[in-house]
Each structure stands twice: as C-alpha cells, then as structure tokens.
Design a protein around this motif. Sequence first.
Motif, PDB file in Angstrom:
ATOM      1  N   UNK A 174      42.450  51.030  36.523  1.00 55.41           N
ATOM      2  CA  UNK A 174      41.672  51.966  35.721  1.00 55.41           C
ATOM      3  C   UNK A 174      41.915  51.873  34.234  1.00 55.41           C
ATOM      4  N   UNK A 175      43.099  51.437  33.818  1.00 53.94           N
ATOM      5  CA  UNK A 175      43.414  51.405  32.390  1.00 53.94           C
ATOM      6  C   UNK A 175      43.604  49.999  31.860  1.00 53.94           C
ATOM      7  N   UNK A 176      44.065  49.112  32.694  1.00 51.40           N
ATOM      8  CA  UNK A 176      44.451  47.773  32.260  1.00 51.40           C
ATOM      9  C   UNK A 176      43.373  46.760  32.591  1.00 51.40           C
ATOM     10  N   UNK A 177      43.022  45.925  31.639  1.00 51.55           N
ATOM     11  CA  UNK A 177      42.127  44.814  31.978  1.00 51.55           C
ATOM     12  C   UNK A 177      42.913  43.615  32.470  1.00 51.55           C
ATOM     13  N   UNK A 178      44.208  43.603  32.158  1.00 50.84           N
ATOM     14  CA  UNK A 178      44.991  42.403  32.432  1.00 50.84           C
ATOM     15  C   UNK A 178      45.636  42.475  33.819  1.00 50.84           C
ATOM     16  N   UNK A 179      44.894  42.034  34.820  1.00 53.95           N
ATOM     17  CA  UNK A 179      45.391  42.100  36.204  1.00 53.95           C
ATOM     18  C   UNK A 179      46.621  41.228  36.413  1.00 53.95           C
ATOM     19  N   UNK A 180      46.631  40.056  35.772  1.00 51.57           N
ATOM     20  CA  UNK A 180      47.768  39.153  35.990  1.00 51.57           C
ATOM     21  C   UNK A 180      49.062  39.785  35.490  1.00 51.57           C
ATOM     22  N   UNK A 181      48.965  40.517  34.386  1.00 48.33           N
ATOM     23  CA  UNK A 181      50.150  41.208  33.857  1.00 48.33           C
ATOM     24  C   UNK A 181      50.654  42.236  34.866  1.00 48.33           C
ATOM     25  N   UNK A 182      49.727  42.988  35.433  1.00 50.58           N
ATOM     26  CA  UNK A 182      50.119  44.004  36.416  1.00 50.58           C
ATOM     27  C   UNK A 182      50.724  43.334  37.656  1.00 50.58           C
ATOM     28  N   UNK A 183      50.118  42.229  38.084  1.00 51.66           N
ATOM     29  CA  UNK A 183      50.670  41.502  39.239  1.00 51.66           C
ATOM     30  C   UNK A 183      52.077  40.997  38.934  1.00 51.66           C
ATOM     31  N   UNK A 184      52.272  40.475  37.709  1.00 54.50           N
ATOM     32  CA  UNK A 184      53.595  39.971  37.303  1.00 54.50           C
ATOM     33  C   UNK A 184      54.622  41.091  37.338  1.00 54.50           C
ATOM     34  N   UNK A 185      54.284  42.198  36.663  1.00 54.65           N
ATOM     35  CA  UNK A 185      55.292  43.231  36.430  1.00 54.65           C
ATOM     36  C   UNK A 185      55.541  44.118  37.649  1.00 54.65           C
ATOM     37  N   UNK A 186      54.585  44.175  38.556  1.00 55.83           N
ATOM     38  CA  UNK A 186      54.779  44.994  39.759  1.00 55.83           C
ATOM     39  C   UNK A 186      55.487  44.214  40.858  1.00 55.83           C
ATOM     40  N   UNK A 187      55.595  42.886  40.686  1.00 55.63           N
ATOM     41  CA  UNK A 187      56.177  42.051  41.738  1.00 55.63           C
ATOM     42  C   UNK A 187      55.169  41.698  42.818  1.00 55.63           C
ATOM     43  N   UNK A 188      53.956  42.242  42.707  1.00 54.38           N
ATOM     44  CA  UNK A 188      52.939  41.994  43.731  1.00 54.38           C
ATOM     45  C   UNK A 188      52.482  40.523  43.698  1.00 54.38           C
ATOM     46  N   UNK A 189      52.400  39.962  42.502  1.00 56.96           N
ATOM     47  CA  UNK A 189      51.922  38.575  42.381  1.00 56.96           C
ATOM     48  C   UNK A 189      52.802  37.614  43.153  1.00 56.96           C
ATOM     49  N   UNK A 190      54.102  37.727  42.929  1.00 59.83           N
ATOM     50  CA  UNK A 190      55.046  36.829  43.614  1.00 59.83           C
ATOM     51  C   UNK A 190      54.993  37.054  45.130  1.00 59.83           C
ATOM     52  N   UNK A 191      54.910  38.315  45.538  1.00 61.24           N
ATOM     53  CA  UNK A 191      54.876  38.635  46.969  1.00 61.24           C
ATOM     54  C   UNK A 191      53.637  38.024  47.634  1.00 61.24           C
ATOM     55  N   UNK A 192      52.503  38.140  46.971  1.00 64.67           N
ATOM     56  CA  UNK A 192      51.269  37.604  47.556  1.00 64.67           C
ATOM     57  C   UNK A 192      51.303  36.078  47.599  1.00 64.67           C
ATOM     58  N   UNK A 193      51.927  35.497  46.589  1.00 66.84           N
ATOM     59  CA  UNK A 193      52.059  34.036  46.567  1.00 66.84           C
ATOM     60  C   UNK A 193      52.878  33.578  47.775  1.00 66.84           C
ATOM     61  N   UNK A 194      53.989  34.278  48.013  1.00 67.22           N
ATOM     62  CA  UNK A 194      54.851  33.901  49.145  1.00 67.22           C
ATOM     63  C   UNK A 194      54.140  34.113  50.475  1.00 67.22           C
ATOM     64  N   UNK A 195      53.269  35.112  50.532  1.00 70.32           N
ATOM     65  CA  UNK A 195      52.542  35.391  51.776  1.00 70.32           C
ATOM     66  C   UNK A 195      51.255  34.563  51.862  1.00 70.32           C
ATOM     67  N   UNK A 196      51.004  33.777  50.837  1.00 68.47           N
ATOM     68  CA  UNK A 196      49.786  32.964  50.775  1.00 68.47           C
ATOM     69  C   UNK A 196      48.532  33.830  50.962  1.00 68.47           C
TER      70      UNK A 196
END
Lengths: 262, 367
Positions: B133-155
Amino acid sequence: MACIALAAHGVEPQRFENGLAWLSNVRRPDGSVPVSSAVSSPAWPTGLAVLAWVCGRERVGPRHEPDIEKAAHWLLATRGCRLPPTDEVGHDTTLQGWPWVEGTHSWAEPTAYAILALRAVGQAAHPRVREGVRLLLDRTLPSGGWNYGNTRVFDSTLRPFVATTGIVLSALAGERSAAPIDASIAYLTPALRDVRSPLSVGWGFIGLTAWNSRPNDARSRLARCAVRTRNEQPNTLYDTLLLLAAVESCPLVRVTTGDPHG
Amino acid sequence: MDEANDKRTGPAHGWKPSRREVFGVGGALLLTGGVLTGLRQWKRHERGLRADVVIAKAPGYDADLVSLVGDGVKELGIDRREVRGKRILLKPNLVEASTGRTHVNTDPAVILAAIEVFRRLDAREVIVAEAQGHRRDSLLVLDESGMGRALEEADAAFFDLNHDEFVGVNNAGHWTSLGSLYLPKTALDVDWVVSVPKLKTHHWAGVTCAMKNLFGVMPGIVYGWPKNILHHQGIDNSILDINATVKPALTIVDGIVGMEGDGPIMGSAKRAKCVIMGRNLTAVDATAVRVMGLNPYGVGYLTGASGELGPIHERNITQRGEPIEAVRTHFNVLDLPHLRSIVSAWLARKEPSRPVSERALRRGRRH
C-alpha cells in the motif's frame, strides 16, 4: 522513462521515437496520459510523458510540441483535493499538489513528477509549481527524507523511503538549499548503502546527483545492482532507472533545472 | 344507500367494514408483520450462514508449521481431490520493509508452510503475490522482510501486483459507489486466492486480518500509493467490495507474533502463538478479533459482512481445534474515539493471564 534513458545515452532517435509516438497515441484530447490505453484515469504518468517528449526534443525535433503543450495544460489544471486540517496526520492537508488519481488527495511522488515536468516546460515560477514545492518541503520527515507523503499518523512519526527521497530530491533540484533538503541528503547517502533493489538504488543515485552529492563509487555500485537485476529480476523499469542513474549529468535534472523563479 | 359508493367515501363518512374485510386486512397485516419479523430474524441469524474456523496453537516460527497448517486444512475438509491441479495465489501481508521488525509482515515461515501443504496436495502451482500500500519497491520489501530469500529457496515465484496488467471487473459488492474494480490479471488467472495475513490492530479500521489483507490485491498503478480512492470510498466499504469481488477461497492467519497498538506498521509485537484458518474470511476475522480480546461487533467491515459475506456470531461459527479462550491474548488498541467500540471490557476481563484451566475454559464456553 525508457525513452529518457535511451536519449540520455545517445541512442539513435529511431530507437526511442516509437516510444514517444506511443505516448502521443495514448494521450487523451485533454492532454492527460493515462496508465493504460484501456482507461481514461488515472493519468499520473502525464508528468513523465512530458519529460520524455522534452528529453527527446533535441533528438527528434519539435514534432511533439502539441503533446507537450496539452499535457502541461492538463497538469496545471489538475490538483489534489484539500482535506480539512486535522491533528490525525502530520502534514498540511490544505496544500493541493498533485494526486495519483484525479479527485483524491496529493502525495509526494505524483507531485514530484508534475514539478519536474512543469519545470521542463519553463513553468518553474508558476504558482502551482511553487505550491508543489511547498508541499514537498512540508512533507519532509523530521529526520530528513520522504516517504509516500505523510510525516505522522496520530502519535507515530513515520519513516523515510530511499526511492521516494531520490525522486523528491530530483524534483527540488534548482531550489535554494534548505534545511529539509540538507537533512534529506544526509539521510539518503548512508541509507543508499544498505539497499540493493534497483528501484531504490536508481532513484537514490539520481536524487543525490541532482544535488551534486553523488558518491564517487556510484558507477561501480550501479553496475553491481544491474548485474543482480539481470540475473534475478529482469525488468525494463529497473534497467531504465539504473541507466538514468549512470549518467553523471542526469537528464531529468538537466532539462528541469534553472532559476526556479523564472 | 349504495354500499360500494360508501366504501369509496371512506371511514370518515360512516363506512363500516365487513367481518370479512376486517379479517382480511388484519390477516394481511399479521402476514406482513410476520414476514418482516421473519426477515429480521433471518438477518439476525445471518441468513443461515455458518462456517468452520480452525485455531491451532503455535509457540513459535520454528514449530512444525507444515503439519500444523496441513492438519488445519484437513480439518476444514480440504483434500487432494479439491486442490489437485489448482493454481493457488498466496497473498501475504508484506506491508513494509521491516529489517529487525518481524511483527510487521506475515512471517516467511507461514508462507513456506502453506506452499508445502498445497504442493503436497498436488496443486499445479503455488505463487505468492502482493501489492504493497505504501511502497512501490517490492524487491526492497522482499529483501528486508526475508521473504525474497525464503521464496527463492522454496523455488516459488513472487508477483508484484502493483505493476501487474490489470482488468476491470464488475464490483460484486456495491458497498462503495465504484461500478468496477480493477484487479491484477495474475489474481484473476488463479483458481484460489488465499489470504495469509498477520494478526494486527489497525489505527483506522480497528483490526487488520484476513479481509483487510485483500486491500493488498488492488494494483497501486490504478489506485495509487496509498490506495486513496479506496480510502475516499470508506475503508470498511472498500474491504467489503474487494472481498465480495475477489472471492477468496481460504485464509491462514499468522497469529504467532502479531501487532498491537499503532498498527498496521508502527505498533508493538504481541505474541498470540496461534494460527487461525478457515474458508470463510468473515468468520475467521470475527474469531481473530475475539482471540485479540476485542469486540467483533465494533469492527465496521465485520458488521457489514455479517449475514452478507459470512457469519460473525459465535453461535454461527463452529470452532475447531483450540477454543478461543485457550489462545485469547489481549491486544492493546490506540485510545481513539473511532476505535473505542472494538474494545470490549467484558472480553478483556475474560483474558487468561495464566495457562487456561479446564474450569476457566468451561466458564468461557458458557458465554
């Protein structure tokens, strides 16, 4: 944005002329450029379209002058809706600026795009632009920097975003230096070291470049970010921003700076 | 005197109704009254809507969440036959970049558990998608929440709904005046949308959980950052329209560590140590609000949804797994006039301060 980046890197005009022509085709008779040809609103990309046509002017000639004129006219006629003053939020809700969606309240990013565009067409001294600048300064966070456009909700002071801070600093380029701007540069310089995402990295460097605060290692950091983006998240917008940030005299700033008072 | 003419002049001119007319009119009034009373009762009973909600205790994110979510899904009657071949979109609450603040976003462990459960049930594809809702930068949110790395590992693929291709669809709710809602094509192309929210207070809406989480399906490219059109239409009304139109299939609530106070971003961590699941998001949210020690009848979008999108009365919700009292944890709410109705002194008194005894559970159930 892609047209601006290609023009900035000296790519032959025919490579980006198609993009400029596409924008002309999407433009509506009232001058606005909506987010898609399938809808008439929202038209927040209008400011970016003006920048693209202006940046392309010296490469493709004056063929987009009618587009520029009509779009600038639409921008001057479009404003965010005022809200009654309230203690619930920290910003001055009576300043109008520009909204994401016509008929709603104003926010930082669309206001910055409109200011950049109107400066680029020689309207830096227009009262709407001056009011837009006041709005952006009003929404600076106490510790410097900007987020989506609010400083406080109830008792909580909000946090700045790297990308929005870069965008707003670009829009304020050409203004006299002021405490909120100095504080924002002071926030952005170290904050930029901690982010890896191309949107934040790209806008962060563009913003610092606009205020002659570009770090010496900018090019290598941008290159690292570009490699990561290519490998992990290929995306035209990300490539575009990194290309724009790589130019040491950013075209967004070059076409828009000048005496803000005319 | 012509009786028919007398009738036309009306009672002021001496007309006397016949017994048949008296009984006829009286009967009609009784019938109408009966129908109206019946309708009121029908509405009071939430139009016969009922739903099952599963509560599972989860002490932390290192618990066996795959088994926990798998058991919950099974308890709801979801099996391989139903899931096989489906494309499933998991919608977490990734509202903000949040280094070091794990109570802001849905924890990656819950998303990974849901991915694994649906894969084991032979889903064709499980994707994760969000429109912050506030951030346009999804990759930043994925990086900082740890979600990006988790999804990468889960493919597992992530889709940025803010910048997705969008399609206008008929607004199936009409609580707002919006004739159409613009939804991301990715969300329309899947078989199931599953809301995977964080259990949090919200300084405007009172509580944000399964239903409010679907605000994050709406593309910012159309609605802005923040999604101001929806605010102008009323947050409660917009939540109802979005839910009526998106028609989510399931929700899995991360209530292991939630947020109290100035949610959805600036509040404090609050451990509720539970995961709440159900097919009906209204019923799950009503239960979640009770788990937070708050009053579901004070949440605008829940009273709006009652009997329309689902039940909120306890008698119409079948609680499976743990009883509410076993996990009830009082969440603090900002002391603001528009939030006072969700703070229930009665429920607060029922908050267990120690592990709940059987006696306390029985006492709670009587209510």
